[in-house]
Design a protein around this motif. Structure first.
Motif, PDB file in Angstrom:
ATOM      1  N   LEU A  43       3.033  -7.662  -8.161  1.00 17.72           N
ATOM      2  CA  LEU A  43       2.554  -7.967  -6.579  1.00 17.72           C
ATOM      3  C   LEU A  43       1.963  -6.469  -6.203  1.00 17.72           C
ATOM      4  O   LEU A  43       0.945  -6.581  -5.434  1.00 17.72           O
ATOM      5  N   VAL A  44       2.644  -5.294  -6.704  1.00 15.90           N
ATOM      6  CA  VAL A  44       1.857  -4.092  -6.192  1.00 15.90           C
ATOM      7  C   VAL A  44       0.213  -4.260  -6.636  1.00 15.90           C
ATOM      8  O   VAL A  44      -0.660  -3.718  -5.908  1.00 15.90           O
ATOM      9  N   MET A  45       0.299  -4.676  -7.810  1.00 14.93           N
ATOM     10  CA  MET A  45      -0.944  -4.484  -8.509  1.00 14.93           C
ATOM     11  C   MET A  45      -2.008  -5.495  -7.556  1.00 14.93           C
ATOM     12  O   MET A  45      -3.163  -5.230  -7.262  1.00 14.93           O
ATOM     13  N   CYS A  46      -1.459  -6.740  -7.563  1.00 12.86           N
ATOM     14  CA  CYS A  46      -2.255  -7.593  -6.565  1.00 12.86           C
ATOM     15  C   CYS A  46      -2.813  -6.982  -5.321  1.00 12.86           C
ATOM     16  O   CYS A  46      -3.774  -7.233  -4.801  1.00 12.86           O
ATOM     17  N   TYR A  47      -1.665  -6.650  -4.710  1.00 15.40           N
ATOM     18  CA  TYR A  47      -1.999  -5.983  -3.383  1.00 15.40           C
ATOM     19  C   TYR A  47      -3.126  -4.594  -3.540  1.00 15.40           C
ATOM     20  O   TYR A  47      -3.914  -4.447  -2.451  1.00 15.40           O
ATOM     21  N   THR A  48      -2.971  -3.968  -4.457  1.00 14.65           N
ATOM     22  CA  THR A  48      -4.150  -2.868  -4.553  1.00 14.65           C
ATOM     23  C   THR A  48      -5.431  -3.564  -4.904  1.00 14.65           C
ATOM     24  O   THR A  48      -6.313  -3.159  -4.204  1.00 14.65           O
ATOM     25  N   LEU A  49      -5.443  -4.730  -5.584  1.00 14.68           N
ATOM     26  CA  LEU A  49      -6.929  -5.306  -5.814  1.00 14.68           C
ATOM     27  C   LEU A  49      -7.341  -5.987  -4.543  1.00 14.68           C
ATOM     28  O   LEU A  49      -8.483  -5.973  -4.152  1.00 14.68           O
ATOM     29  N   PHE A  50      -6.220  -6.541  -3.695  1.00 17.94           N
ATOM     30  CA  PHE A  50      -6.727  -6.997  -2.493  1.00 17.94           C
ATOM     31  C   PHE A  50      -7.194  -6.143  -1.356  1.00 17.94           C
ATOM     32  O   PHE A  50      -8.014  -6.354  -0.694  1.00 17.94           O
ATOM     33  N   PHE A  51      -6.684  -4.921  -1.440  1.00 15.73           N
ATOM     34  CA  PHE A  51      -7.107  -3.809  -0.751  1.00 15.73           C
ATOM     35  C   PHE A  51      -8.269  -3.472  -0.964  1.00 15.73           C
ATOM     36  O   PHE A  51      -9.304  -3.245  -0.022  1.00 15.73           O
ATOM     37  N   VAL A  54     -14.670 -11.330  -6.472  1.00 10.94           N
ATOM     38  CA  VAL A  54     -13.691 -11.105  -7.999  1.00 10.94           C
ATOM     39  C   VAL A  54     -12.438 -10.839  -7.808  1.00 10.94           C
ATOM     40  O   VAL A  54     -11.298 -11.242  -8.208  1.00 10.94           O
ATOM     41  N   LEU A  55     -12.335  -9.606  -7.195  1.00  6.95           N
ATOM     42  CA  LEU A  55     -11.212  -8.871  -7.047  1.00  6.95           C
ATOM     43  C   LEU A  55     -10.052  -9.669  -6.216  1.00  6.95           C
ATOM     44  O   LEU A  55      -8.931  -9.755  -6.203  1.00  6.95           O
ATOM     45  N   PHE A  56     -10.597 -10.228  -4.975  1.00  7.53           N
ATOM     46  CA  PHE A  56      -9.889 -11.165  -4.268  1.00  7.53           C
ATOM     47  C   PHE A  56      -9.157 -12.379  -5.135  1.00  7.53           C
ATOM     48  O   PHE A  56      -8.160 -12.738  -4.782  1.00  7.53           O
ATOM     49  N   ALA A  57     -10.043 -13.016  -5.810  1.00  8.70           N
ATOM     50  CA  ALA A  57      -9.701 -14.137  -6.549  1.00  8.70           C
ATOM     51  C   ALA A  57      -8.391 -13.594  -7.527  1.00  8.70           C
ATOM     52  O   ALA A  57      -7.659 -14.461  -7.787  1.00  8.70           O
ATOM     53  N   LEU A  58      -8.495 -12.515  -8.216  1.00  9.65           N
ATOM     54  CA  LEU A  58      -7.619 -11.896  -8.894  1.00  9.65           C
ATOM     55  C   LEU A  58      -6.332 -11.714  -8.331  1.00  9.65           C
ATOM     56  O   LEU A  58      -5.152 -11.611  -8.939  1.00  9.65           O
TER      57      LEU A  58
END
Length: 440
Positions: free
Chosen positions: A305-313, A333-337
């Motif tokens: 989850l932390v990884m996903c929120y980092t990508l979202f940021f 691409v980052l948003f989709a990941l």
């Protein structure tokens, strides 16, 4: 003989897990992909024949959100009383029926009511997932399974993109609704038979869980009742999860909804580039949920989850700081990941920390808070657009929200630990004996 029997049981478990995963993914593809997004894709064709305006479109969209919230509550209540398997099959059957009934009517009011129900089935089919996955899927595989299921929307949209051009080219939008509707009903029939054979229409027996817990060396019993789920309003990690789902809706839904207007109206990109960004999001979403879910089973749900929120940021920051050239595509691409896995990782955390009706109640409420968050986020984005004349400021808000979500994730106890277990009753030590250490 014993070895052969064990091998047979193992194969049966693998088949049950595989069949359940495929069916649950198809359910999400139907209720979200067909129910939520098909109407949006063929609105111009339906408007041309039926003569309704965009006021009706906006009203139907809002009604769909209301249906989602209403069915999330009803689905939670029903699942704790009649069972998650019944609610899931009933929801998909209702979805298929509504899909078939839409082309039978020329009234936009009737169509709007049916689309509202479709929006509701997307919630009620999702609520019992953690209970069903908890009963069929081994603990170590739940992240990847729920990650794949969360990507079901992408598969539904992909099917739409393949079917829409052919039907629309022949001015046969009614035939499109019939096709996806009857297809959904066929899958429902197969699923009902499979669920019956797997025993998913029977309520989970608490006595069996207590026996299993005793065999595993546990001196306490886990309370899996619905009452245990409602009591979790007093448990810190559950409140954190509910807050996170609200913020997920607040940030993720508007990011998606306003991406094309921001790219085309705010940044001056043409429709071709915007379509390419959306295409990349859809294709990556088909695999991201499973891939990140697989990773979460190895590094832990919280770390994923932390990884996903980092990508979202990072995705949000790009659209604020440097939305030029090819970088908006990188943002997409980052948003989709991040986007598709998030919706599988939260139920994965719940399924690894709670079970039975308690897990259904906890996860059901997360769907309500997510829906409320989505409504609040869309209104906030529109308000900032009217105030500033630019969508950019809401992407600033999204970036800040992503940081808050990462910090909240770090406050969660490790999934499956004694601190996160729902309804865990304290062990009563026997005289002259020390408490047995709890297995994590």
């Amino acid at each position: 003989m014993v070895r052969t029997e064990k091998a047979g049981n193992s194969r049966a478990k693998v088949f049950a897990a595989f069949a359940t995963t495929v069916l649950l993914t198809s359910f999400v593809a139907a209720t979200y992909g067909f129910g939520f997004y098909l109407f949006a894709q063929i609105v111009p064709d339906m408007r041309r024949e039926l003569g309704f305006g965009y006021t009706a479109v906006g009203t139907i969209t809002a009604a769909g959100q209301f249906g989602f919230l209403l069915f999330a509550v009803i689905g939670t209540w029903l699942s704790t009383r009649i069972g998650g398997g019944q609610v899931v099959i009933g929801s998909v059957a209702l979805c298929g029926l509504c899909l078939v009934l839409i082309p039978l009517s020329d009234s936009i009011v009737v169509i709007g009511v049916l689309l509202t129900i479709l929006g509701g089935t997307a919630a009620s089919v999702y609520v019992p997932l953690v209970e069903i996955v908890g009963r069929v899927i081994d603990y170590r595989h739940r992240g990847k399974v729920l990650g794949l299921v969360s990507s079901g929307t992408s598969y539904g949209v992909f099917v739409n993109s393949m079917l829409v051009p052919g039907f629309v080219r022949d001015d046969n939008w009614r035939g499109l609704w019939y096709s996806v509707g009857f297809g959904t009903l066929m899958v429902t029939a197969v699923a009902a038979f499979t669920f019956h054979r797997l025993g998913l229409f029977r309520q989970e027996e608490e006595s069996q869980e207590e026996t299993a817990g005793t065999a595993a060396g546990e001196t306490g019993a886990r309370d899996n009742s619905a009452r245990a789920g409602w009591r979790m309003v007093l448990v810190r990690w559950v409140v954190i999860v509910w807050t996170m789902k609200f913020l997920n809706g607040f940030a993720c839904m508007p990011f998606q909804n306003y991406l094309s207007p921001y790219l085309r109206e705010g940044l001056g990109f043409d429709i071709g580039f915007a379509a390419q960004v959306w295409g990349a999001i859809g294709v990556i979403g088909m695999f991201a949920g499973f891939a990140v879910g697989w990773l979460s089973d190895r590094i832990g749900v919280r770390a994923a989850l932390v990884m996903c929120y980092t990508l979202f940021f990072l995705s949000s920051v790009i659209l604020v700081v440097a939305p030029v050239g090819f970088l908006p595509m990188v943002s997409g691409v980052l948003f989709a990941l991040a986007f598709y896995p998030i919706y599988g990782l939260v139920p994965a955390y719940v399924s690894k920390s709670a079970s039975g009706a308690a897990a259904t109640v906890i996860f059901g409420i997360t769907n309500v808070t997510q829906g409320i968050g989505g409504i609040a986020g869309n209104y906030t984005a529109a308000f900032l657009k009217n105030m500033t004349g630019d969508f950019m400021w809401y992407y600033v808000v999204i970036a800040v929200t992503a940081v808050v979500l990462a910090l909240l994730t770090l406050q969660l106890p490790r999934e499956g630990s004694a601190e996160s277990a729902i309804g865990k009753k304290p062990a009563v030590p026997e005289t002259g004996k020390q408490d047995a250490p709890s297995a994590s």
